[in-house]
Scaffold this motif. Structure first.
Motif, short mmCIF file in Angstrom:
data_model
loop_
_atom_site.label_atom_id
_atom_site.label_comp_id
_atom_site.label_asym_id
_atom_site.label_seq_id
_atom_site.Cartn_x
_atom_site.Cartn_y
_atom_site.Cartn_z
N GLN A 116 0.83 -1.21 0.00
CA GLN A 116 0.00 0.00 0.00
C GLN A 116 0.87 1.26 0.00
O GLN A 116 0.67 2.18 -0.80
CB GLN A 116 -0.87 -0.04 1.25
CG GLN A 116 -1.76 1.15 1.48
CD GLN A 116 -2.53 1.02 2.79
OE1 GLN A 116 -2.76 -0.08 3.28
NE2 GLN A 116 -2.93 2.13 3.37
N SER A 117 1.85 1.31 0.91
CA SER A 117 2.72 2.49 0.99
C SER A 117 3.64 2.60 -0.22
O SER A 117 3.97 3.70 -0.66
CB SER A 117 3.53 2.44 2.29
OG SER A 117 2.67 2.59 3.39
N ASN A 123 -2.15 -6.18 -8.42
CA ASN A 123 -2.62 -5.64 -7.14
C ASN A 123 -3.96 -4.93 -7.25
O ASN A 123 -4.42 -4.32 -6.28
CB ASN A 123 -1.56 -4.72 -6.53
CG ASN A 123 -0.51 -5.52 -5.79
OD1 ASN A 123 -0.72 -5.95 -4.66
ND2 ASN A 123 0.62 -5.77 -6.45
N LEU A 124 -4.58 -4.99 -8.42
CA LEU A 124 -5.93 -4.43 -8.55
C LEU A 124 -6.93 -5.45 -8.03
O LEU A 124 -7.78 -5.96 -8.75
CB LEU A 124 -6.23 -4.06 -10.01
CG LEU A 124 -5.34 -2.96 -10.58
CD1 LEU A 124 -5.65 -2.73 -12.05
CD2 LEU A 124 -5.50 -1.66 -9.80
N ILE A 161 -8.49 -3.47 0.06
CA ILE A 161 -9.04 -2.19 -0.41
C ILE A 161 -7.95 -1.12 -0.59
O ILE A 161 -7.84 -0.49 -1.63
CB ILE A 161 -10.11 -1.67 0.58
CG1 ILE A 161 -11.33 -2.59 0.56
CG2 ILE A 161 -10.51 -0.24 0.23
CD1 ILE A 161 -12.16 -2.55 -0.68
N SER A 162 -7.15 -0.91 0.46
CA SER A 162 -6.20 0.22 0.42
C SER A 162 -5.07 -0.03 -0.57
O SER A 162 -4.58 0.91 -1.21
CB SER A 162 -5.63 0.50 1.80
OG SER A 162 -6.69 0.77 2.68
N LYS A 211 -16.36 4.15 -1.37
CA LYS A 211 -16.43 5.33 -2.22
C LYS A 211 -15.06 5.76 -2.74
O LYS A 211 -14.89 6.05 -3.92
CB LYS A 211 -17.06 6.46 -1.39
CG LYS A 211 -17.64 7.58 -2.22
CD LYS A 211 -18.52 8.50 -1.37
CE LYS A 211 -17.66 9.16 -0.33
NZ LYS A 211 -18.12 10.25 0.41
N THR A 212 -14.07 5.79 -1.85
CA THR A 212 -12.73 6.25 -2.25
C THR A 212 -12.19 5.42 -3.41
O THR A 212 -11.63 5.95 -4.36
CB THR A 212 -11.75 6.11 -1.06
OG1 THR A 212 -12.33 6.78 0.05
CG2 THR A 212 -10.42 6.72 -1.37
#
Length: 912
Positions: free
Chosen positions: A682-683, A713-714, A719-720, A762-763
């Protein structure tokens, strides 16, 4: 022939057990080595069980310790016990479960459940039948010992007991346990309820078949004299409320009356169990209906439970006013978890979301044990969210008496009440706030530290209202007093003030700019004053300040105040010190806010972050290759370092290019993007996106290697990770232009699948829509054929985003794709119109693109069809399209209009 110990061996074991009770560390070390040696002998475990069960002449602590060492051996290597040893231990346990000593009985019970949970329930078929038959023993010790063991087995193996693997023993056990609810001994009654309670949450079938008997028996025990029994009855009712409320509803009135009494039980453990009932009830849909008529009794009881007990005050050192010079003990400092970076988009009318404040419940976390005060406050909080203003008539009369009470303990509880209801009753409280807020601000200088600290917390819960008023009214006085409290002589007050100030910063944002000099003076002064624990909270307050005021912090005067102490701490901390986490997070916010102002400090900070990533990766590699020789690394060091590098790239923009050029960050990033830990990936993707924006020259050579990793990674399960990978792909598109073409197929299908997935956050939807738009902007020929598959969710997810660069590029992309494939938008054209109307002020050339598409469609379908089609538009949409794009829309009414609308859809399809 029964096993017998060798006398010399037995003495040796007894000596070892005596030595192991010595407080001397050197002796302890010798004991550990000796234990290791003795564990080489298979029958050492026979000696241990022998001491526990047969050596009645020895003192109880020694016998019990022998059993606990045996338990640890069972846990570590029961599989390698020779069968005769295992059988001897099992037999001894069952023969001695009725030992005269309760300590020995409990130890044998622990040993039995440890053996059972090593997969032995299946291999020890006589265990459960034998324990169940021992329950019928006339001898109290035997019955209690067997029940104690059964209770531990039910706790440790509840799922297995309700499975076919063991032939469903619960069908016999549960009816058996229920018989003992009426036993003459309170200890046995308590065991019986505790055993059955283990099966409520999993809805074990055997319990569901006997549910009415169970509830009947519970009611019969409601007024039991024994507190442990009452506690288990309350616990059962709380769980039943969650899983079998249907069975409780007919009795709900009496249950509520009972729980009202129990929440005032003189035994605090019973009161705490009962108080959980209100927390659970608040989550049930029937709460309002069944509880409304009882609020008049319940509210005073909860409020009364919110006072500190005498024991709380002793534990909290409530009479110690000044302790700032006392160093913190290490166990005071809770482990902190770093929250990895997630990329989000700005929304219309954005206000900080309160959902993250859920965990900042009442501030006495030094007593992190859950207690009646915390539970009562939490219950009041959730009930305020259920009943809203209807709660106030029951509360307001009480509050006045509490808030102005001469006794500080009572006054303190009143301030806590006010904070607990802040979220749920905000609307109803507004008329009273102009009077209450000044009173609370006054409480910030109360002579009792615990009153000052709770006033900080409660004021932070009303920060949103304070900020909505003219600044001189409340914001300025509140800020001035909070800053004084940040420099309080009491550590608990410092902590509460710092946290409250961080909340105020989030709410006030740029309102604080005029006071920055004064704020920074205070925060920097606190650096020299704070002990370890509060320093960590201070970093957070500084980071939040930077997030809140942004580039306004970039003034030489402010930088001069703030940076030296931060850099001094940075230099003091070693690479393996976990205090780096909050400091790195803080610096990340500061670097993003200061932008070019951070340049003088960036080189050492950048280098160290790269080193932290490199060290962690190297350690992970060594651990993977030789797990027996090396420790697994704490990957948080790497995550926090990646996030600070993101902050640097975002803040310094193009200035970061030289730093990247002189380091191997791209190679490290390649490894991090493939790490097994989602937070590391993620980072990494956040950093990749930020580097793409800041210095694409260094990213471009790696694109061929990076794109397949981004594609895999999709995956919306993470989620993040998925969100940041999506965002990074969008940023790469904007830099690559038409050269993106070879990579479109790697990512497009996944993106289209995500945007059509139900319940996607939503994000993630917004970032996915932006990236699909950007892909279409640079490669319209490749993406346009799929237009029909994503246009509707694409339009709905971007209509609430503020006008900005990302939205601009995405909409250009959609316009270009419509140019290539107009048929793809026909069926959902109303959604496109709505999305276009969400723009406040698009750039001129983008407005032209919208204009051409809208008028092109209108001309294509003909005036009459267009008028009928636009009939279905909501009034606001009609107005905006007419005003901004000169698209006239007619107003037709009634059924004829409905028919016309469906005709025009057909015409659009045919005409498109």
């Amino acid at each position: 022939m029964d096993w017998q110990p060798d006398e010399q061996g037995l003495q040796q074991v007894l000596q070892l057990l005596k030595d192991s009770q010595s407080p001397n560390t050197a002796t302890q070390r010798i004991v550990q080595d000796k234990l290791k040696q003795l564990n080489q002998f298979p029958d050492f475990n026979n000696y241990l069980i022998f001491v526990l069960t047969r050596l009645k002449s020895e003192d109880e602590p020694t016998r019990s310790l022998s059993g606990l060492i045996l338990k640890n051996n069972v846990k570590a290597h029961y599989q390698s016990f020779p069968p005769p040893v295992a059988d001897f231990i099992k037999q001894e346990c069952l023969n001695n479960i009725g030992d005269a000593s309760s300590l020995i009985r409990a130890t044998i019970g622990i040993l039995i459940t440890t053996i059972a949970s090593k997969g032995e329930l299946q291999m020890w078929p006589e265990l459960l039948p034998q324990l169940c038959s021992l329950l019928n023993s006339e001898d109290y010790n035997t019955c209690e010992g067997a029940f104690g063991a059964l209770q531990k087995i039910c706790e440790d193996s509840s799922e297995l007991l309700d499975s076919d693997a063991l032939n469903r023993p619960l069908n016999i056990m549960i009816p058996k346990f229920l018989q003992f609810f009426k036993h003459c001994s309170p200890k046995i009654r308590s065991h019986a309820i505790a055993c059955v309670n283990q099966f409520i949450m999993d809805r074990a079938q055997a319990l569901m078949d006997n549910i009415d008997t169970f509830i009947e028996h519970l009611f019969a025990l409601a007024v039991d004299d024994d507190p442990e029994v009452r506690k288990n009855v309350c616990r059962a009712l709380v769980m039943l409320l969650e899983v079998r409320i249907d069975r409780l509803i007919p009795h709900m009135h009496s249950i509520i009356q009972y729980m009202l009494q129990r929440t005032q039980d003189h035994d605090e453990n019973v009161a705490l169990e009962a108080c959980e009932f209100w927390l659970t009830l608040a989550e049930q849909p029937i709460c309002k209906e069944v509880l409304a008529s009882h609020l008049v009794q319940l509210i005073p009881i909860l409020v009364n439970g919110m006072k500190y007990s005498e024991i709380d005050i002793i534990l909290l050192k409530g009479d110690v006013e000044e302790d700032e010079a006392v160093p913190d003990s290490e166990q005071d400092i809770k482990p902190r978890f770093h929250k990895s970076r997630t990329v989000t988009l700005p929304h219309e009318a954005e206000r900080p979301d309160g959902s993250e404040d859920a965990e900042d419940d009442d501030d006495d976390d030094a007593l992190s044990d859950w207690n009646l005060r915390k539970c009562s406050a939490a219950a009041l909080d959730v009930l305020a969210n259920v009943f809203r203003e209807e709660l106030l008539p029951h509360l307001l009369p009480l509050l006045k008496g509490l808030l102005f009470h001469p006794e500080w303990v009572v006054k303190e509880s009143g301030i806590l009440v006010l904070g607990a209801i802040a979220e749920g009753c905000m609307q109803g409280m507004v008329p009273y706030l102009p009077e209450l807020i000044p009173h609370l601000i006054q409480c910030l200088s109360d002579k009792k530290a615990l009153v000052r600290s709770i006033a900080c917390w409660t004021l932070s819960r009303y920060a949103h209202w304070v900020v909505s008023q003219p600044p001189d009214m409340h914001l300025k006085p509140l800020m001035t007093e909070l800053l004084k409290r940040i420099l309080d002589g009491n550590k608990r007050v410092q902590e509460a003030a710092c946290s409250a100030f961080a909340t105020l910063e989030e709410e006030a944002c740029t309102e604080l700019v005029p006071y920055l000099s004064y704020i920074l003076d205070t925060l920097v002064f606190a650096f020299g004053k704070y002990q370890h624990k509060n320093l960590l909270i201070l970093y957070d307050a500084i980071g939040t300040l930077a997030d809140s005021v942004g580039h306004h912090l970039n003034q030489p005067e402010y930088i001069q105040k703030l940076m030296p102490p931060l850099i001094q701490k940075w230099n003091e901390l070693k690479d393996e010190d976990k205090d780096l986490f909050p400091l790195l997070e803080c610096l990340s916010s500061v670097a993003t806010a200061l932008q070019s102002g951070f340049l003088p400090y960036c080189e050492p900070v950048y280098q160290r972050c790269v080193t932290l990533v490199q060290k962690t990766l190297a350690q992970a590699m060594m651990y993977t290759q030789h797990p027996e020789q090396y420790e697994a690394p704490d990957k948080d060091f790497m995550i926090v370092a990646l996030d600070l590098l993101s902050g640097l790239a975002e803040g310094l923009g193009g200035h970061v290019e030289q730093l990247v050029a002189r380091s191997n960050i791209m190679t490290l990033l390649f490894q991090c993007m493939q790490d097994s830990m989602p937070e590391v990936r993620q980072s990494s993707f956040a950093l990749l996106g930020d580097l793409t924006k800041a210095c694409f020259i260094h990213v471009k050579p790696c694109i061929a290697e990076f794109m397949p990793i981004l594609g895999t990674n999709l995956n919306p399960e993470f989620i993040s990770v998925c969100n940041n990978a999506t965002w990074a792909i969008g940023e790469i598109c904007m830099q690559m232009g038409a050269e993106m073409q070879p990579y479109v197929q790697m990512v497009l299908n996944n993106l289209v699948e995500i945007i059509n997935r139900p319940n996607t956050p939503k994000t993630l939807l917004e970032n996915t829509a932006i990236t699909i738009g950007r892909l279409g902007y640079v490669c319209p020929q490749e993406v346009a054929p799929m237009l029909q598959q994503f246009i509707r969710p694409w339009c709905t997810s971007l209509r609430n985003i503020r006008d900005n660069e990302e939205k601009d590029s995405a909409f250009r992309g959609i316009c270009m794709m419509i140019g290539v494939n107009p048929g793809g938008v026909v069926q959902d054209f109303i959604f496109f119109c709505d999305a276009v109307a969400s723009w406040v002020s698009p750039k001129d050339d983008l407005r032209d693109m919208f204009y051409k598409i809208l008028h092109g469609f209108k001309d294509q379908v003909g005036e009459e069809n267009w008028q009928q089609f636009s009939e279905q538009f909501p009034p606001l949409l009609k107005e905006r399209l007419a005003a901004f794009y000169g698209v006239s829309v007619c107003v037709v009414g009634g059924v004829a209009g409905e028919r016309a609308a469906s005709r025009s859809r057909r015409a659009l399809v045919e005409g498109g």
